[in-house]
Design a protein around this motif. Structure first.
Motif, PDB file in Angstrom:
ATOM      1  N   ARG A  37       0.830  -1.207   0.000  1.00 52.77           N
ATOM      2  CA  ARG A  37       0.000   0.000   0.000  1.00 52.77           C
ATOM      3  C   ARG A  37       0.865   1.258   0.000  1.00 52.77           C
ATOM      4  O   ARG A  37       0.534   2.251  -0.650  1.00 52.77           O
ATOM      5  CB  ARG A  37      -0.909  -0.024   1.232  1.00 52.77           C
ATOM      6  CG  ARG A  37      -1.807   1.198   1.351  1.00 52.77           C
ATOM      7  CD  ARG A  37      -2.653   1.155   2.613  1.00 52.77           C
ATOM      8  NE  ARG A  37      -3.550   2.285   2.659  1.00 52.77           N
ATOM      9  CZ  ARG A  37      -4.761   2.309   2.123  1.00 52.77           C
ATOM     10  NH1 ARG A  37      -5.198   1.237   1.482  1.00 52.77           N
ATOM     11  NH2 ARG A  37      -5.527   3.368   2.201  1.00 52.77           N
ATOM     12  N   GLN A  38       1.990   1.217   0.702  1.00 56.37           N
ATOM     13  CA  GLN A  38       2.826   2.411   0.796  1.00 56.37           C
ATOM     14  C   GLN A  38       3.394   2.796  -0.562  1.00 56.37           C
ATOM     15  O   GLN A  38       3.666   3.964  -0.823  1.00 56.37           O
ATOM     16  CB  GLN A  38       3.953   2.217   1.808  1.00 56.37           C
ATOM     17  CG  GLN A  38       4.873   1.068   1.497  1.00 56.37           C
ATOM     18  CD  GLN A  38       5.860   0.798   2.622  1.00 56.37           C
ATOM     19  OE1 GLN A  38       7.052   0.771   2.379  1.00 56.37           O
ATOM     20  NE2 GLN A  38       5.380   0.603   3.812  1.00 56.37           N
ATOM     21  N   TYR A  39       3.561   1.808  -1.453  1.00 54.72           N
ATOM     22  CA  TYR A  39       4.032   2.109  -2.809  1.00 54.72           C
ATOM     23  C   TYR A  39       2.977   2.931  -3.551  1.00 54.72           C
ATOM     24  O   TYR A  39       3.297   3.925  -4.211  1.00 54.72           O
ATOM     25  CB  TYR A  39       4.323   0.821  -3.558  1.00 54.72           C
ATOM     26  CG  TYR A  39       4.724   1.019  -5.009  1.00 54.72           C
ATOM     27  CD1 TYR A  39       5.858   1.743  -5.341  1.00 54.72           C
ATOM     28  CD2 TYR A  39       3.946   0.483  -6.037  1.00 54.72           C
ATOM     29  CE1 TYR A  39       6.222   1.928  -6.671  1.00 54.72           C
ATOM     30  CE2 TYR A  39       4.309   0.668  -7.370  1.00 54.72           C
ATOM     31  CZ  TYR A  39       5.446   1.391  -7.672  1.00 54.72           C
ATOM     32  OH  TYR A  39       5.798   1.577  -8.981  1.00 54.72           O
ATOM     33  N   ALA A  40       1.708   2.524  -3.441  1.00 52.23           N
ATOM     34  CA  ALA A  40       0.631   3.273  -4.096  1.00 52.23           C
ATOM     35  C   ALA A  40       0.522   4.679  -3.512  1.00 52.23           C
ATOM     36  O   ALA A  40       0.295   5.653  -4.247  1.00 52.23           O
ATOM     37  CB  ALA A  40      -0.692   2.525  -3.940  1.00 52.23           C
ATOM     38  N   GLU A  41       0.700   4.803  -2.209  1.00 50.34           N
ATOM     39  CA  GLU A  41       0.615   6.124  -1.588  1.00 50.34           C
ATOM     40  C   GLU A  41       1.784   7.005  -2.029  1.00 50.34           C
ATOM     41  O   GLU A  41       1.625   8.213  -2.222  1.00 50.34           O
ATOM     42  CB  GLU A  41       0.572   5.982  -0.074  1.00 50.34           C
ATOM     43  CG  GLU A  41      -0.724   5.334   0.424  1.00 50.34           C
ATOM     44  CD  GLU A  41      -0.770   5.192   1.933  1.00 50.34           C
ATOM     45  OE1 GLU A  41       0.294   5.325   2.573  1.00 50.34           O
ATOM     46  OE2 GLU A  41      -1.871   4.942   2.463  1.00 50.34           O
ATOM     47  N   ALA A  42       2.949   6.396  -2.201  1.00 50.43           N
ATOM     48  CA  ALA A  42       4.095   7.171  -2.699  1.00 50.43           C
ATOM     49  C   ALA A  42       3.824   7.665  -4.117  1.00 50.43           C
ATOM     50  O   ALA A  42       4.157   8.808  -4.464  1.00 50.43           O
ATOM     51  CB  ALA A  42       5.357   6.313  -2.667  1.00 50.43           C
ATOM     52  N   LEU A  43       3.196   6.819  -4.930  1.00 51.33           N
ATOM     53  CA  LEU A  43       2.825   7.243  -6.285  1.00 51.33           C
ATOM     54  C   LEU A  43       1.805   8.373  -6.229  1.00 51.33           C
ATOM     55  O   LEU A  43       1.837   9.303  -7.047  1.00 51.33           O
ATOM     56  CB  LEU A  43       2.256   6.061  -7.063  1.00 51.33           C
ATOM     57  CG  LEU A  43       3.250   4.989  -7.507  1.00 51.33           C
ATOM     58  CD1 LEU A  43       2.505   3.809  -8.131  1.00 51.33           C
ATOM     59  CD2 LEU A  43       4.263   5.553  -8.499  1.00 51.33           C
ATOM     60  N   GLY A  44       0.862   8.290  -5.275  1.00 50.59           N
ATOM     61  CA  GLY A  44      -0.121   9.358  -5.121  1.00 50.59           C
ATOM     62  C   GLY A  44       0.532  10.684  -4.766  1.00 50.59           C
ATOM     63  O   GLY A  44       0.147  11.748  -5.277  1.00 50.59           O
TER      64      GLY A  44
END
Length: 326
Positions: A188-195
């Motif tokens: 999930r933290q990867y998606a949040e970093a992309l966000g």
């Protein structure tokens, strides 16, 4: 902006150049809650011709929409969130697209084009599709937790943009789209970093003042490294949001990601993935535990996903690694 979306629709010229089939009465989307519990999506009519999938993170919803039939359709949207649109496949025989503040466009092929609709602006269009279109929508909370505080993202007066190209923004959009299509494949933290990266890209293309970043040259402080590393070890099998780690270090998600990579040599999501595999290696020494049980123990819902991740980081399968322990 004081006028309602309904009033705007009634006072502008019809989008179809020829009479269009009547559509049901349009109701503007409900206002978006700051944490997106109440979702406002692009409204399609007729709704039965679309297939939709979505995923939500802190202050961001990503939705993929596929048109299933070659029927004429209309779409409409207005909400207090920003909307980024990535048209992966989009061709029409006829129709128009309108973003409030810009001239209408009758462009027939806008495959690979991006559109940005600032919060509160009217977006609507019509199509007699030539292809079964595929589009991804990014609904962005202007004051969401993913926006780096130094950007002052919620205070920027964004300009609308219709059918434009930007390679870096497109690549970030595609990476986020993959998180909807392959749920659970990444942390999930990867998606949040992309966000977070997405908000920076939007500021860049808006042409406002240069990003006011405070560059962290020395990485994380010793106490930050120890606290974050200990937390990851304690929750190695959990899905740890990037915001949680950033809060432990008392940094914004953007600056935390940069500082973490400077300190550990890899981004937070990759470090977490590596720690999961290291924990798995320890468990593989216990012959009484099955591969499936170990996969669950380190946070994988499927053995196949665990095996793929293990092979990607070690170059061998879990069973081969266990045999080589002898």
């Amino acid at each position: 902006m004081a006028r309602s979306a309904e009033a705007t629709f009634n006072q502008t010229a019809p989008l179809f150049r020829t009479p269009a089939p009547p559509i049901s009465e349009y109701h503007p989307p409900a206002r978006v809650h700051p944490n997106f519990e109440n979702r406002s999506m692009v409204n399609y009519s007729p709704s039965e011709i679309v297939r939709r999938r979505s995923a939500a993170w802190s202050g961001l919803i990503v939705e993929t929409v596929e048109i299933m039939r070659h029927n004429p359709f209309e779409y409409r949207f207005r909400a207090p969130c920003h909307l980024l649109i990535a048209a992966e496949l989009a061709e029409r025989h006829d129709g128009e697209t309108f973003v409030e503040g810009l001239p209408r466009s009758s462009l027939r092929n806008f495959t690979g084009k991006l559109t940005f609709v600032p919060a509160g602006r009217d977006f609507r269009g019509s199509q007699k599709p030539r292809t079964l279109n595929r589009t991804t929508y990014f609904y962005i909370d202007p004051r969401g937790p993913l926006a780096d505080p130094v950007l002052r993202f919620g205070e920027i007066e964004f300009r609308p943009r219709l059918f434009f190209c930007d390679h870096d923004l497109w690549q970030t959009a595609l990476k986020l789209k993959s998180q909807v299509e392959n749920p659970g494949a990444m942390l999930r933290q990867y998606a949040e970093a992309l966000g977070t990266l997405l908000t920076h890209e939007l500021v860049r293309i808006n042409g406002d003042a240069a990003l006011r970043e405070t560059v962290t040259r020395g990485g994380l402080a010793s106490w930050q490294r120890k606290q974050v590393a200990a937390y990851i070890e304690e929750h190695v099998a959990d899905d740890i949001p990037l915001g949680t780690l950033a809060e432990l270090a008392r940094l914004s998600p953007w600056h935390f990601s940069r500082s973490f990579k400077q300190s550990f040599g890899v981004p937070p999501h990759k470090y977490h993935a590596c720690r999961r595999i290291e924990r798995a290696k320890q468990l593989l020494a216990n012959r009484e535990l099955s591969i499936t049980a170990i996969a669950f123990e380190v946070g994988f819902s499927e053995t196949s996903t665990f095996t793929a991740a293990f092979h990607r980081l070690t170059g061998q399968s879990p069973s081969n690694y266990r045999r080589n322990l002898d």
